[in-house]
Design a protein around this motif. Structure first.
Motif, PDB file in Angstrom:
ATOM      1  N   GLU A 133      -5.998   4.543   0.350  1.00 40.19           N
ATOM      2  CA  GLU A 133      -4.556   4.681   0.532  1.00 40.19           C
ATOM      3  C   GLU A 133      -4.201   6.146   0.353  1.00 40.19           C
ATOM      4  O   GLU A 133      -4.642   6.791  -0.594  1.00 40.19           O
ATOM      5  N   THR A 134      -3.401   6.688   1.268  1.00 38.31           N
ATOM      6  CA  THR A 134      -3.162   8.129   1.326  1.00 38.31           C
ATOM      7  C   THR A 134      -1.694   8.471   1.095  1.00 38.31           C
ATOM      8  O   THR A 134      -0.808   7.789   1.595  1.00 38.31           O
ATOM      9  N   PRO A 168      -3.235   3.618   8.209  1.00 30.88           N
ATOM     10  CA  PRO A 168      -4.090   3.989   7.078  1.00 30.88           C
ATOM     11  C   PRO A 168      -5.225   2.980   6.928  1.00 30.88           C
ATOM     12  O   PRO A 168      -5.076   1.794   7.263  1.00 30.88           O
ATOM     13  N   GLY A 183      -7.118   5.879  -4.157  1.00 32.80           N
ATOM     14  CA  GLY A 183      -5.986   6.675  -3.719  1.00 32.80           C
ATOM     15  C   GLY A 183      -6.453   8.056  -3.285  1.00 32.80           C
ATOM     16  O   GLY A 183      -7.424   8.585  -3.815  1.00 32.80           O
ATOM     17  N   THR A 212      -9.450  -0.336  -4.206  1.00 33.23           N
ATOM     18  CA  THR A 212      -8.651   0.630  -3.456  1.00 33.23           C
ATOM     19  C   THR A 212      -8.694   1.988  -4.138  1.00 33.23           C
ATOM     20  O   THR A 212      -8.433   2.103  -5.332  1.00 33.23           O
ATOM     21  N   ARG A 218     -12.103   8.984   4.283  1.00 32.88           N
ATOM     22  CA  ARG A 218     -11.896   7.768   5.081  1.00 32.88           C
ATOM     23  C   ARG A 218     -13.188   7.340   5.761  1.00 32.88           C
ATOM     24  O   ARG A 218     -13.516   6.153   5.830  1.00 32.88           O
ATOM     25  N   VAL A 269      -4.729   1.603  -8.438  1.00 32.48           N
ATOM     26  CA  VAL A 269      -5.899   2.049  -7.695  1.00 32.48           C
ATOM     27  C   VAL A 269      -7.072   2.264  -8.646  1.00 32.48           C
ATOM     28  O   VAL A 269      -6.908   2.557  -9.827  1.00 32.48           O
ATOM     29  N   PHE A 285       0.792  -1.222   0.000  1.00 31.81           N
ATOM     30  CA  PHE A 285       0.000   0.000   0.000  1.00 31.81           C
ATOM     31  C   PHE A 285       0.825   1.273   0.000  1.00 31.81           C
ATOM     32  O   PHE A 285       0.270   2.363   0.029  1.00 31.81           O
ATOM     33  N   ALA A 293      -6.452   1.310   4.472  1.00 26.00           N
ATOM     34  CA  ALA A 293      -6.209   0.102   3.689  1.00 26.00           C
ATOM     35  C   ALA A 293      -5.550  -0.981   4.536  1.00 26.00           C
ATOM     36  O   ALA A 293      -5.869  -2.171   4.419  1.00 26.00           O
ATOM     37  N   ARG A 324      -2.363  -6.469  -4.014  1.00 23.16           N
ATOM     38  CA  ARG A 324      -3.335  -6.473  -2.923  1.00 23.16           C
ATOM     39  C   ARG A 324      -3.718  -7.886  -2.532  1.00 23.16           C
ATOM     40  O   ARG A 324      -3.884  -8.215  -1.371  1.00 23.16           O
TER      41      ARG A 324
END
Length: 720
Positions: free
Chosen positions: A408-409, A282, A368, A366, A389, A431, A106, A284, A328
């Motif tokens: 995911e950040t 995070p 981003g 996922t 989130r 993503v 991630f 994820a 993933r």
């Protein structure tokens, strides 16, 4: 997580075996349950290795070292038998991925997560060093990520300070890329607590940047760079670089102690009361922890097979999903167990529950998120991340979903280089869509990479005008806010329907650049109430608003619009208007909605009205407000409902596409504009003419300065 085989015992030392977590040349790690019902990871050693006296001595030392340690961030040994034919030990079960899995799967962790990770690992090392031990193999694979914090594992090569190692004098003990120069040069007499601190620095650099500070490749080359070259910390966030650099000093005496590193790493922005709260990872990664925890708790007591399959048995049918695993999927499979055991891992070479997912597992998409999370736009970026989130968590909590979401950040710091790096990371990870991109500079820098990958860019606080004007047209961007060029719409509506005027004056602050000139032009072309508009400029390098105000009053203005974007300059204008005795409607744009305006304008700023492309976070759904405060301990910030809605728009698009695991990012980018979504802030509807423009009937809102705050008036088209 694999089922037991017919050759596995049902019970070891009073522990009922439930499943295999991994197996290799050294032995097997089982998921087991104690007589009291607790889950443990039980590691056995094959008899052929235990027959080696030196190996058994090492195993005894391993167990003794682990049992001597106490500390919240260490995994305790709860039972062991070092004298059995196949010796074993059991530790608390930690249902989380290793740091290596999380970062490889991630990407780098946010700064706050790295601080939490580092301070708690340093606390763990302090406990190790206080006990007179040195770990000697601190690396990402030996750090497990749990809901409440990390756990340091694997004391297979730990030794007491001053003790004689069970290795050759010139042997390198540890993992290249994560060991100290004195370890790389096999200077055994110099290996001590400071060596662990160096390894901690390597781990934190990797966690913060996704890159090993001494590179990868041939082990000899990595060891050479460790000894002779400076670490590569270019991608490590600035606020962490000094401490990590100190940990990576070549000379042991120049490194901080583990205790000092822990104190330095504790996030000054987080009160001590939150040191033990959940949510430090995070989303994820939290999702992986939650899924593994759920799997572990749901493992039934196995029914044993009557015998092992033989060569005469028919081969099992291949699984329907025979695609190569994505990053993933690999993360969820927990495949590191076998490789770590084969390499001869120590106490808890792999304690995380794995499993490739059952047939009923939902696909995961996922998303981003990239924005400025540490610079001048940090407040807006953090609020957007939190809103997104929360939307992901709320989606996953629903009972009717056909897919799950992960977020995911990356902090792009509103910087072109960091924005490009974030885009590379997200496109490589595949993503489904990327959200945020809060500034034109970040959006323009990242756009070519997302365009090439056909990844949707869902803009939350940027209107995408720069992308639309770019020589290369970017077809995958989607703005979910009203365009800046149309900010005159809510102001005109207010001065037509709420405070009806015939003569409007614009104080044209030339310091605002194109944003100010666009507003001025719109008000000139379409005056409020079909009346007249006079324009009175103020030079960009001038702080004197008196001449423009006198001219506006001479034109018998009934309302004044300030075109600027600076709260401080707007405050000067407000004071000048008040000194001139003007009390009619005074109007500006959302750029002025800052505490500086209220503080510097004082009473002169009262009753000013502002048009904005965002709603009031405190005026949307009570469920949202309550959940946000419960999750983050504060009221929702500006742009957080819009970020929540951006996730909802993507989720609705995925639903329209069937929600299956094989949806390509390009399909999402194409389908977004055909979806209508009723969000918290406003409905999101796009024009059908191919322009990608939002329908403008609900895109803007009005606020008014009252007391020491900005009071929400409502949606501009609903006020009369």
């Amino acid at each position: 997580m694999q089922p037991l085989t017919a050759d596995d015992p049902e019970d070891i030392g009073g522990h009922r075996l439930l499943a295999r977590l991994g197996a290799g040349g050294m032995g097997v790690v089982y998921l087991a349950r104690t007589a009291g019902g607790a889950l443990v990871a039980l590691k056995t050693i094959r008899a052929e290795h235990a027959a080696d006296p030196a190996f058994r001595t090492r195993f005894r030392r391993e167990v003794t070292a682990a049992r001597a340690l106490t500390g919240r961030w260490l995994v305790p040994v709860v039972a062991a038998d070092t004298e059995a034919r196949e010796p074993w030990l059991a530790t608390e079960f930690v249902p989380g991925p290793s740091l290596a899995e999380a970062v490889d799967g991630f990407g780098a962790l946010p700064v706050t997560a790295v601080r939490t990770l580092g301070s708690r690992l340093a606390d763990a090392l302090s406990a190790v060093h206080t006990a007179g031990l040195v770990h000697r193999d601190v690396k990402p694979a030996n750090v497990l990520l749990a809901l409440d914090g990390p756990r340091l594992i694997d004391f297979g090569i730990a030794y007491a300070s001053g003790a004689t190692a069970l290795t050759a004098p010139d042997a390198v003990v540890g993992t290249p890329g994560f060991l100290a120069p004195e370890q790389a040069q096999a200077r055994a007499g110099e290996v001590g607590p400071a060596s662990d601190v160096f390894s901690l620095g390597c781990v934190l650099a990797y966690a913060a940047s996704g890159r090993r500070p001494f590179g990868t490749g041939n082990a000899a080359g990595v060891l050479f760079r460790t000894v002779h070259e400076e670490p590569d910390l270019a991608q490590v966030p600035g606020e962490l670089r000094a401490l990590i650099g100190a940990c990576l000093a070549k000379e042991p005496g120049q490194r901080p102690t583990a205790a000092k590193a822990a104190a330095t790493l504790r996030d000054p922005r987080a009160p001590l009361a939150r040191e033990t709260t959940e949510g430090w990872l995070p989303p994820a990664v939290l999702r992986v922890v939650a899924e593994r925890s759920a799997r572990a708790l749901d493992v039934p007591t196995p029914r044993r097979s009557p015998r092992q399959p033989t060569a005469a048995d028919p081969a099992p049918s291949p699984p329907q999903d025979a695609r190569p695993p994505t990053r993933r999927r690999v993360l969820l499979m927990g495949s590191a167990a076998a490789s770590l055991l084969a390499a001869g891992g120590g106490v808890t070479a792999y304690l995380a529950a794995g499993g490739g997912g059952s047939g009923g597992a939902l696909p995961v998409h996922t998303l981003g998120f990239q924005a400025d999370l540490s610079g001048t736009d940090k407040a807006d970026g953090v609020a957007q991340e939190r809103g997104a989130r929360l939307a992901v968590e709320h989606h996953n909590a629903r009972t009717d979903i056909t897919f799950r979401l992960a977020l995911e950040t990356v902090d792009d710091r509103a910087n072109a280089a960091h924005a490009k790096e974030a885009a590379r990371r997200f496109t490589e990870a595949g993503v489904t869509a990327v959200l945020g991109l809060g500034t034109p500079a970040a959006a323009l820098a990242a756009a070519p990479l997302y365009q090439d990958a056909r990844t949707a860019m869902v803009l939350i606080s940027d209107d995408g005008e720069e992308l639309g004007r770019a020589e290369q047209h970017f077809s995958t961007w989607c703005a979910t806010r009203g365009p800046e060029k149309s900010l005159a719409v809510p102001l005109t509506s207010y001065l037509t329907s709420v405070r009806r005027v015939d003569r409007t004056a614009v104080i044209d602050d030339r310091a605002a650049g194109t944003a100010g000139s666009a507003l001025t032009n719109q008000l000139s072309l379409l005056p409020p109430n079909e009346g007249t508009t006079s324009v009175h400029p103020v030079a960009a390098d001038s702080d004197d608003f008196a001449p423009a105000v006198r001219a506006a009053l001479a034109a018998k203005a009934q309302a004044v619009v300030f075109s600027g974007t600076s709260p401080e300059r707007a405050a000067r204008c407000a004071r000048t208007l008040a000194d001139a005795g003007f009390t009619g409607p005074r109007v500006g744009t959302w750029h002025i909605l800052r505490p500086a305006f209220l503080q510097q304008a004082g009473n002169a700023g009262q009753d000013w009205v502002f048009g904005a492309p965002f709603t009031d976070p405190g005026s949307v759904s009570r469920t949202f407000r309550t959940a946000y405060r419960a999750r983050y301990g504060t009221a929702p910030g500006r742009w957080s409902p819009e970020a929540y809605d951006a996730v909802g728009l993507v989720a609705r698009t995925l639903e329209k596409l069937g929600g299956t695991a094989d949806i390509e990012p390009g399909a999402v980018a194409q389908r977004l504009f055909g979806v209508t979504y009723q969000g918290l802030a406003k409905p999101l509807r796009f024009a059908t003419d191919g322009s990608k423009a939002l329908e403008q009937d609900a895109l803007y809102f009005l606020f008014q300065a009252k007391g020491n705050t900005f009071r929400f008036l409502g949606r501009y088209d609903q006020l009369r």
